[in-house]
Design a protein around this motif. Structure first.
Motif, mmCIF file in Angstrom:
data_model
loop_
_atom_site.group_PDB
_atom_site.id
_atom_site.type_symbol
_atom_site.label_atom_id
_atom_site.label_comp_id
_atom_site.label_asym_id
_atom_site.label_seq_id
_atom_site.Cartn_x
_atom_site.Cartn_y
_atom_site.Cartn_z
ATOM 1 N N TYR A 120 1.791 6.591 -7.185
ATOM 2 C CA TYR A 120 0.767 7.517 -7.682
ATOM 3 C C TYR A 120 1.158 8.970 -7.423
ATOM 4 O O TYR A 120 0.959 9.842 -8.277
ATOM 5 C CB TYR A 120 -0.594 7.199 -7.065
ATOM 6 C CG TYR A 120 -1.333 6.123 -7.815
ATOM 7 C CD1 TYR A 120 -2.087 6.431 -8.939
ATOM 8 C CD2 TYR A 120 -1.268 4.792 -7.423
ATOM 9 C CE1 TYR A 120 -2.749 5.443 -9.656
ATOM 10 C CE2 TYR A 120 -1.922 3.794 -8.129
ATOM 11 C CZ TYR A 120 -2.672 4.131 -9.248
ATOM 12 O OH TYR A 120 -3.321 3.149 -9.957
ATOM 13 N N GLU A 121 1.704 9.238 -6.259
ATOM 14 C CA GLU A 121 2.120 10.606 -5.951
ATOM 15 C C GLU A 121 3.271 11.036 -6.854
ATOM 16 O O GLU A 121 3.317 12.187 -7.314
ATOM 17 C CB GLU A 121 2.520 10.716 -4.479
ATOM 18 C CG GLU A 121 1.338 10.609 -3.520
ATOM 19 C CD GLU A 121 1.757 10.657 -2.058
ATOM 20 O OE1 GLU A 121 2.983 10.625 -1.791
ATOM 21 O OE2 GLU A 121 0.860 10.714 -1.193
ATOM 22 N N GLU A 162 2.272 1.718 -3.502
ATOM 23 C CA GLU A 162 1.232 2.200 -4.411
ATOM 24 C C GLU A 162 1.046 3.707 -4.258
ATOM 25 O O GLU A 162 0.994 4.445 -5.246
ATOM 26 C CB GLU A 162 -0.101 1.484 -4.141
ATOM 27 C CG GLU A 162 -0.140 0.029 -4.540
ATOM 28 C CD GLU A 162 -0.283 -0.201 -6.040
ATOM 29 O OE1 GLU A 162 -0.123 0.749 -6.836
ATOM 30 O OE2 GLU A 162 -0.536 -1.365 -6.418
ATOM 31 N N GLN A 163 0.965 4.158 -3.029
ATOM 32 C CA GLN A 163 0.785 5.580 -2.782
ATOM 33 C C GLN A 163 1.979 6.377 -3.309
ATOM 34 O O GLN A 163 1.814 7.420 -3.941
ATOM 35 C CB GLN A 163 0.596 5.848 -1.285
ATOM 36 C CG GLN A 163 0.346 7.322 -0.965
ATOM 37 C CD GLN A 163 0.081 7.550 0.512
ATOM 38 O OE1 GLN A 163 -0.059 6.608 1.288
ATOM 39 N NE2 GLN A 163 0.004 8.809 0.905
ATOM 40 N N ARG A 164 3.164 5.852 -3.053
ATOM 41 C CA ARG A 164 4.370 6.524 -3.519
ATOM 42 C C ARG A 164 4.371 6.636 -5.047
ATOM 43 O O ARG A 164 4.701 7.684 -5.617
ATOM 44 C CB ARG A 164 5.603 5.744 -3.051
ATOM 45 C CG ARG A 164 6.921 6.291 -3.565
ATOM 46 C CD ARG A 164 8.087 5.400 -3.190
ATOM 47 N NE ARG A 164 9.216 5.614 -4.072
ATOM 48 C CZ ARG A 164 10.045 4.678 -4.477
ATOM 49 N NH1 ARG A 164 9.880 3.430 -4.060
ATOM 50 N NH2 ARG A 164 11.048 4.975 -5.276
ATOM 51 N N ALA A 194 0.839 -1.205 0.000
ATOM 52 C CA ALA A 194 0.000 0.000 0.000
ATOM 53 C C ALA A 194 0.872 1.252 0.000
ATOM 54 O O ALA A 194 0.565 2.243 -0.675
ATOM 55 C CB ALA A 194 -0.925 -0.012 1.213
ATOM 56 N N GLU A 195 1.963 1.199 0.725
ATOM 57 C CA GLU A 195 2.878 2.346 0.781
ATOM 58 C C GLU A 195 3.534 2.599 -0.578
ATOM 59 O O GLU A 195 3.670 3.743 -1.024
ATOM 60 C CB GLU A 195 3.953 2.097 1.840
ATOM 61 C CG GLU A 195 4.932 3.246 2.014
ATOM 62 C CD GLU A 195 5.999 2.951 3.053
ATOM 63 O OE1 GLU A 195 6.931 3.767 3.163
ATOM 64 O OE2 GLU A 195 5.895 1.917 3.748
#
Length: 387
Positions: free
Chosen positions: A21-22, A17-19, A14-15
């Protein structure tokens, strides 16, 4: 099927994925062989059926029959009849993509100049990139930038004044030859491997003088090496692969890759199923990333980028027809060329974030990912076009 369902499974946390996308959101993302933003998967079926009916009267003219759907889709896009044109471009996160001129003949040149200019005139969200700052400005203001490029300069002949006029129009990247022999150089499908001609030397000097990037994607090995030796500015291959990963004539040898990098140039890796892996039906975005990894290991992260060249802004039935009837006449080997095969994980341009996600999965740093998905192209543009 939703975009989320189509995302390629890189087994990211999850971490991560967020990284990813950002990082994708804040980076300048550039695809230097951007056939989109449309693709068969985002064109409504009733439009495809409609185009097939309308094209039937052209069936006795294979070239016109094959070209009709893409031409009609361009017209429908600028008239506002195809909303996916803007929607898919914005969904992709691509800041800048090329708008390709057809310079193969004088007639094609005039027609394509009009078609491209109509996009810039009609779309208030699309600007013509004449300098690197135009791309930075597009990113800052939520707009998109179109880079005017061309692959086949045959229609220019030896007319350098015409080349100057094309630069004034906005031409900023030009390939020396497309597969075959022309007045400038030998293409990758020429067995003679003749390299750059005497006129080609003058032509490259003119490209340097004007500030047009020298592209060697469809060039033969000796042409690529000659161009790197002759050019005073960085040389690129906007869309190619690593021959060591998949030995196709559209891929570059280690010697060529090193030569391009030594000019300060960049190698764009394509997403064409027939050119990156042995089984076009089972080619995935991981196979594309294998080419990126190899080039990074050879010349470093500052010299690799993306130039997908696929999928096309066309409909499936037309692409199949092109492969069977047109591609062999353009120098494609049997079985190669546009058809219905797609890279699993990059079936449409709205999934461009999968490149960023894949690079994160393979352990690249934020800076390295940002450079590969756009920053490296921007650096070359700054050096050749000006800031």
């Amino acid at each position: 099927m939703s975009e989320h369902q189509q995302l390629y499974d890189f087994h990211l946390s999850a971490e991560q994925e967020q990284r990813a996308y950002e990082l994708h959101e804040r980076s300048i993302v550039i695809d230097l062989l951007f056939q989109g933003p449309l693709s068969p998967g985002v064109i409504p079926p009733h439009i495809s059926d409609q185009l097939k009916q309308e094209s039937e009267p052209l069936k006795d003219d294979p070239l016109a029959y094959s070209a009709f759907p893409a031409k009609k889709l361009r017209q429908m896009s600028v008239s506002g009849e195809l909303e996916p044109f803007k929607e898919e471009w914005y969904r992709s996160g691509i800041t800048a993509g090329n708008r390709e001129l057809d310079l193969s003949t004088p007639e094609a040149m005039i027609t394509s100049m009009g078609e491209i200019q109509e996009q810039f005139d009609r779309f208030d969200w699309l600007i013509k990139a004449l300098s690197a700052s135009d791309i930075r400005s597009a990113k800052a203001h939520g707009l998109k930038a179109g880079i005017v490029t061309a692959q086949d300069p045959a229609g220019i002949g030896t007319n350098l004044e015409l080349l100057e006029a094309l630069h004034r129009y906005g031409l900023r990247v030009l390939q020396l030859t497309y597969n075959n022999q022309n007045a400038i150089a030998s293409g990758c499908m020429e067995l003679a491997n003749g390299g750059v001609s005497n006129f080609g030397m003058t032509f490259i000097r003119k490209l340097n003088e004007l500030g047009i990037v020298v592209d060697t994607s469809h060039c033969g090995k000796q042409t690529t090496l000659d161009a790197c030796r002759l050019s005073d500015k960085p040389v690129i291959a906007s869309h190619t692969g690593a021959e060591a990963i998949y030995p196709h004539r559209r891929c570059k040898s280690d010697e060529e890759l090193r030569a391009i990098a030594a000019t300060g140039g960049v190698i764009g890796v394509f997403a064409m199923p027939w050119f990156v892996h042995g089984d076009p039906q089972a080619t995935t975005i991981d196979h594309v990333l294998d080419h990126i990894d190899y080039i990074v290991s050879l010349v470093g992260t500052d010299h690799v980028a993306i130039g997908t060249d696929w999928p096309m802004s066309d409909v499936s039935w037309s692409l199949v027809y092109f492969k069977e009837h047109i591609a062999p006449k353009l120098g494609f080997a049997k079985g190669d060329g546009p058809s219905t095969e797609l890279i699993h994980g990059f079936e449409q341009y709205g999934l461009f974030v999968n490149f960023t996600r894949g690079l994160v999965a393979r352990g690249y740093s934020d800076e390295q990912v940002s450079n590969i998905i756009g920053g490296n192209w921007l650096r070359v543009f700054e050096q050749v076009w000006g800031r």
